[in-house]
Design a protein around this motif. Structure first.
Motif, PDB file in Angstrom:
ATOM      1  N   GLY B  61       0.803  -1.251  -0.151  1.00 43.11           N
ATOM      2  CA  GLY B  61       0.026   0.168  -0.167  1.00 43.11           C
ATOM      3  C   GLY B  61       0.959   1.424  -0.089  1.00 43.11           C
ATOM      4  O   GLY B  61       1.909   1.095   0.223  1.00 43.11           O
ATOM      5  N   ILE B  62       0.190   2.238  -0.106  1.00 47.31           N
ATOM      6  CA  ILE B  62       1.053   3.686   0.003  1.00 47.31           C
ATOM      7  C   ILE B  62       0.719   4.168   1.741  1.00 47.31           C
ATOM      8  O   ILE B  62       0.338   3.781   2.237  1.00 47.31           O
ATOM      9  CB  ILE B  62       0.018   4.921  -1.307  1.00 47.31           C
ATOM     10  N   VAL B  63       2.454   4.196   1.747  1.00 49.00           N
ATOM     11  CA  VAL B  63       2.136   4.913   3.391  1.00 49.00           C
ATOM     12  C   VAL B  63       2.474   6.327   3.447  1.00 49.00           C
ATOM     13  O   VAL B  63       3.030   7.146   3.052  1.00 49.00           O
ATOM     14  CB  VAL B  63       3.275   4.180   3.567  1.00 49.00           C
ATOM     15  N   THR B  69      -2.635   3.043   3.211  1.00 45.34           N
ATOM     16  CA  THR B  69      -4.056   2.507   2.518  1.00 45.34           C
ATOM     17  C   THR B  69      -3.012   1.739   1.709  1.00 45.34           C
ATOM     18  O   THR B  69      -2.892   0.796   0.600  1.00 45.34           O
ATOM     19  CB  THR B  69      -4.050   3.747   1.289  1.00 45.34           C
ATOM     20  N   PRO B  71      -3.949  -1.440  -0.646  1.00 45.94           N
ATOM     21  CA  PRO B  71      -3.725  -1.980  -2.474  1.00 45.94           C
ATOM     22  C   PRO B  71      -5.303  -2.361  -2.917  1.00 45.94           C
ATOM     23  O   PRO B  71      -5.922  -1.536  -4.144  1.00 45.94           O
ATOM     24  CB  PRO B  71      -2.637  -2.815  -3.009  1.00 45.94           C
TER      25      PRO B  71
END
Lengths: 823, 117
Positions: B61-63, B69, B71
């Protein structure tokens, strides 16, 4: 031989009848229209906003003189008809002219009622009926200070509000104890009075006017009780009466108005009448909605269809004073067996009363919150039994039904398709929604133009805007409020891009600092957007931030529900060879690919690849000559083609070859969202080019270029951008269109909503009308492609550093790793 | 704390520099991987690499800040507490982790818990 139709009265009812008639049969009659005002046809009910300075006369003109000319209508404007000779079937005008008729339509409207008191003839005593009155009031407001409006009904209050807005000190003299007593009950009337008092209007209630005094110019209004109110201007707005003089003189049977039957025919079989001058089943109407219903019926009979009947109207009223929401319909006086449901919140400025008899709504008065007015009105007109929903009735339609799903829907979304939105023009929700969808309407003015909804009194404007919003979803941007990108900022996409375009900022942290981002490093919504915007702005030296990319773009594969990836090698234009297929088959076996599937974009998808295997599989595919298919990215996806002239007996051009050229030019480019293209070799369109972001349809004489299509959630057929003759032009226009989209669309906005938001005309202006700009866009695109076309697979497969990111930091399932850990 | 040895029960799993800033890597182990996050300010977190929603790999995910968040369906997990950020509800198992001299150590409870399970 063409029959002659003469219309006496160039007002809203008469002209609406003619419009309806022309819709049914444009050539049946030779039409002559007499109007005693020196103007074309205008929207009389919008005189109040004109007086209040919210609209101009031009805004309210309905039919221009060109319209009359185009429809072969003879307009005799400023000419008053003095006599109708039924025996000879001619109308005689004041200029002595005689105009013969086969059918005559009387639409003479109404006249203001003048109180039978002294002084009404003084200079400065006006009524509120036409443009002339409004001009006189506006002139009086420039010189005079004090105005008295006699009559606290709808018209009087609108006049008073308008005069106050023009800086006059206004007193309203009203005979009754409640304002608008025919539409409001005492409670709502009191709330209305309080709001108007806040606007500095003064009221004298239960006050009877005795005389208007002055020498030759008005000086004061004298009341029965002896009080005198100084006045430089008096507006008499105590009511209207049907204008029947002409009809009476012609011997037509009249009572209060000209008596008509259900076909709008008078007692003379050649003479019809519509509008405020008529009396139908004992009722003379003074509102616009019934007039338009009458016009439809009358036109039907003039056109000899004889299928429509007018059965009277149930009317509702809204006050056109900006900032005051008021709705009234039906009978709310109470009486035997009538129950009232009332909600009263004087602090919140909301009052709602429903009168119910035999489980049916008889009347409704809404003040402050009129959102559910149309719904109550519909229930009332249809005589719906409300016993089931009685508990919730007053809370409005949004409170009905399944609350889990109703929360975000606005009231108007819940209305049924046959719910009337525009009472004036009798336009239902379904008609408006259909027009929005089918005719691609995006603005309030579009809807007004196509459906006439909201084009009369304008009080349903809010509802129509909501319909636009709910029908178009995110595409509707009439409200100028720009939404922020996400909770990390108050800035919109456009505002951020503006800054990026004007500042020399080349990293996300610097940009966030400059724009005072509220979070230390954004979120999963804004970071990918900023990364894209910066990359688009600085194609040559922006250092892509892979941590701000969604995993698919970071791993150059498409993550699946089980955490494995799918891999799609690029196949130019969907063309492949046995060697390529063999290489793909080898790779699929070597890495134990779990499924091999052909995609919708004519590629081969390899499913179930572990992340760790990605660099290896890419290396093998690279060796076989493949590059990344970008099936995972907000990027150019595929160019789908049909076989074209090379094989197909219908093909007109080499669609496959052109598709390959297009794909070779555009592959690798990052976009605001995914971008799909197709080239079809003939109009049979086997490549489905008209639901792509950019589609080419080959024809004998060249290439049609189509833009903004979408085959997804909301299917949208492309708009035709233009037609060009050579492949070179196709490439140039494609690159220019893509670059315009790349530079101006919001991140995650597909071309379909983007084109709808900015308009096809805008895109044409930028690309077709301005060849310099088109070439500049094309050049910028090609420039950015130089760096974008470095194959990410090859890059990742050959760099040990990048490869490391695909491996576990540590694998404790391996024996030596475990030993190391325990040492 | 720079010269302190990690002590017993701590397992070295890699170096800080091996994880990109605002990124993550996994530690593979039997019965489910552990995601090691390098969040805002080089704070290190170790969580089970499984979103409580549908099991998405959180490490991908985007940190942002101290959150990630997922994916698959954009659930946001607070790395500090392991809890899903509202309105979603759920919690991810957390493991003790520490950073000494650029070296990341995971408490071996992360391994033992798995053996016990």
């Amino acid at each position: 031989m063409t029959q002659k139709l003469v219309v006496v009265g160039n007002g809203m009812a008469g002209m609406r009848t003619i419009e309806e008639l022309l819709k049914i049969t444009p050539d049946l009659y030779d039409i002559t229209v007499f109007g005693d005002e020196p103007y074309g046809n205008y929207n009389r009910i919008l005189l109040s906003p004109v007086l209040a300075g919210e609209k101009t006369i031009d805004d309210i003109m309905l039919n221009t003189e060109e319209w009359y000319a185009e429809n072969n209508i003879t307009l005799r404007k400023g000419v008053k008809v003095t006599e109708i000779r039924r025996d000879r079937r001619v109308v005689i005008a004041e200029d002595g002219s005689e105009t013969p008729y086969d059918r005559l339509l009387i639409a003479t409207g109404s006249r203001p009622f003048i109180l039978p008191i002294e002084g009404v003839g003084l200079q400065g005593v006006l009524t509120f009926r036409d443009i002339h009155d409004v001009n006189q009031m506006l002139a009086a407001a420039k010189t005079g200070k004090k105005a008295v409006v006699i009559g606290g009904g709808l018209l009087g209050l609108e006049a008073a509000n308008g005069l106050a807005k023009n800086g006059m000190d206004v007193t309203v003299v009203h005979l009754m104890d409640t304002l608008m007593e025919r539409q409001l009950d005492a409670a709502a009337g009191a709330m209305l009075k309080a709001s108007l008092e806040q606007r500095d209007l003064k009221f004298l209630m239960e006050a009877k006017t005795k005389a208007i005094v002055g020498r030759d110019k008005v000086e004061a209004v004298e009341l029965e009780d002896g009080r005198k109110i100084p006045a430089d201007l008096v507006v008499m707005a105590v009511g209207i009466k049907p204008n029947i003089e002409l009809a009476q003189k012609a011997g037509l049977y009249c009572e209060r108005g000209i008596v008509v039957d259900d076909t709008m025919l008078t007692y003379d079989g050649r003479i019809y009448a519509v509008g405020e001058c008529v009396q139908h089943r004992g009722v003379a109407y003074g509102l616009v909605a019934p007039l338009f219903e009458q016009a439809k019926v009358c036109a039907n009979h003039l056109a000899r269809k004889a299928t429509a009947a007018y059965k009277g109207s149930v009317t509702s009223t809204k006050l056109k004073v900006t900032g005051i929401d008021l709705f009234s319909a039906g009978d709310f006086a109470g009486g035997e067996g009538v129950e009232e449901i009332v909600l009263k919140d004087p602090y919140g400025g909301v009052y709602k009363k429903l009168c119910i008899k035999d489980n049916k709504i008889r009347g409704a008065v809404l003040y402050g919150d009129t959102m559910d007015g149309p719904w109550y009105f519909q229930l009332m007109r249809e005589g719906t039994d409300i016993s089931e929903i009685r508990d919730h009735l007053l809370f409005g339609q949004a409170h009905l039904g399944d609350s889990g799903h109703g929360g975000q829907e606005s009231g108007v979304a819940l209305l049924s398709d046959d719910a009337e939105i525009c009472g004036c023009n009798g336009v239902c929700k379904g008609e408006i929604v259909d027009a929005i969808v089918e005719k691609k309407l995006f603005t309030l003015d579009d809807v007004r133009a196509h459906t006439k909804a909201s084009s009369s009194c304008g009080s349903c404007t809010g509802l129509v805007e909501q319909l636009l919003a709910t029908t178009l979803g995110g595409d509707y941007s009439e409200t100028p409020k720009e939404k922020p990108i996400c909770a990390c900022t108050d800035l919109s996409h456009d505002a951020v891009r503006e800054v990026i375009n004007t500042q020399e900022i080349k990293t996300i942290p610097e940009l966030m600092a400059f724009l005072e981002w509220k979070t230390p490093n954004g979120c999963a919504t804004c970071r990918p957007a900023l990364n894209y915007y910066l990359l688009c702005r600085w194609p040559e030296d922006y250092e892509d931030d892979s941590q701000s990319r969604f995993i698919n773009e970071r791993a150059h594969g498409n993550i699946q529900k089980d955490g494995t990836y799918s891999v799609v090698p690029r196949m130019w234009g969907g063309v492949t060879t046995p060697d390529e297929l063999r290489a793909i088959a080898d790779v699929a076996e070597k890495y134990k690919v779990r499924e091999v599937k052909v995609t919708g974009g004519q590629r081969i998808d390899l499913f179930g690849v572990e992340k760790e295997d990605l660099p290896e599989i890419w290396r093998d595919l690279s060796k076989a000559g493949f590059v990344s298919g970008h099936a995972y990215g907000k990027a150019l996806r595929t160019v789908k083609t049909c076989v074209g002239s090379q094989w197909c007996r219908f093909g007109t051009q080499d669609s496959t070859g052109l598709g390959i050229k297009l794909e070779q030019m555009t592959w690798g480019s990052w976009m605001p969202h995914k971008f799909k293209m197709a080239v079809s070799g003939c109009p049979r369109n086997c490549a489905e080019a008209t639901i792509k972001d950019f589609g080419v349809v080959c024809v004998e004489s060249g290439y049609e270029l189509h833009i903004g299509g979408n085959g997804g959630i909301k299917v949208r057929v492309t708009d035709l951008l233009t037609k060009v003759e050579t492949e070179e032009e196709v490439l140039e226009y494609t690159a220019a269109f893509i670059q315009l989209y790349r530079e101006e669309a919001h991140y995650l906005e597909r071309t379909a909503p983007w084109v709808e938001r900015v308009g096809l005309a805008y895109v044409k202006k930028k690309i077709l009308d301005d060849p310099e700009n088109r070439k500049a866009l094309r050049d910028r695109f090609l420039k950015s492609q130089r760096r974008a076309q470095i194959d990410p697979w090859k890059e990742n497969a050959t760099s040990p550093q990048r490869q490391a990111q695909f491996k576990p930091l540590r694998d404790l399932t391996r024996q030596q790793d475990l030993e190391g850990a325990n040492a | 704390m720079s010269n302190h040895a990690p002590g017993e029960n701590w397992v070295s799993v890699g170096k800080l520099e091996d994880i990109p800033p605002l990124g993550a890597r996994i530690v593979r182990r039997e019965g489910g991987n552990i995601a090691i996050f390098r969040a805002e300010g080089d704070r290190i977190y170790a969580l089970e690499n499984r979103c409580p929603h549908k099991g998405g790999p959180l490490s991908e995910g985007i940190v942002h800040g101290c959150r990630v968040t997922c994916p698959l369906h954009n659930w946001v997990i607070d790395l500090d507490s392991g809890e899903a950020v509202g309105p979603d509800e759920g919690v991810v198992k957390r493991y003790d982790v520490k950073l000494i001299d650029g070296e990341i150590y995971l408490h071996d409870a992360a391994l033992k818990a798995q053996e016990a399970a």
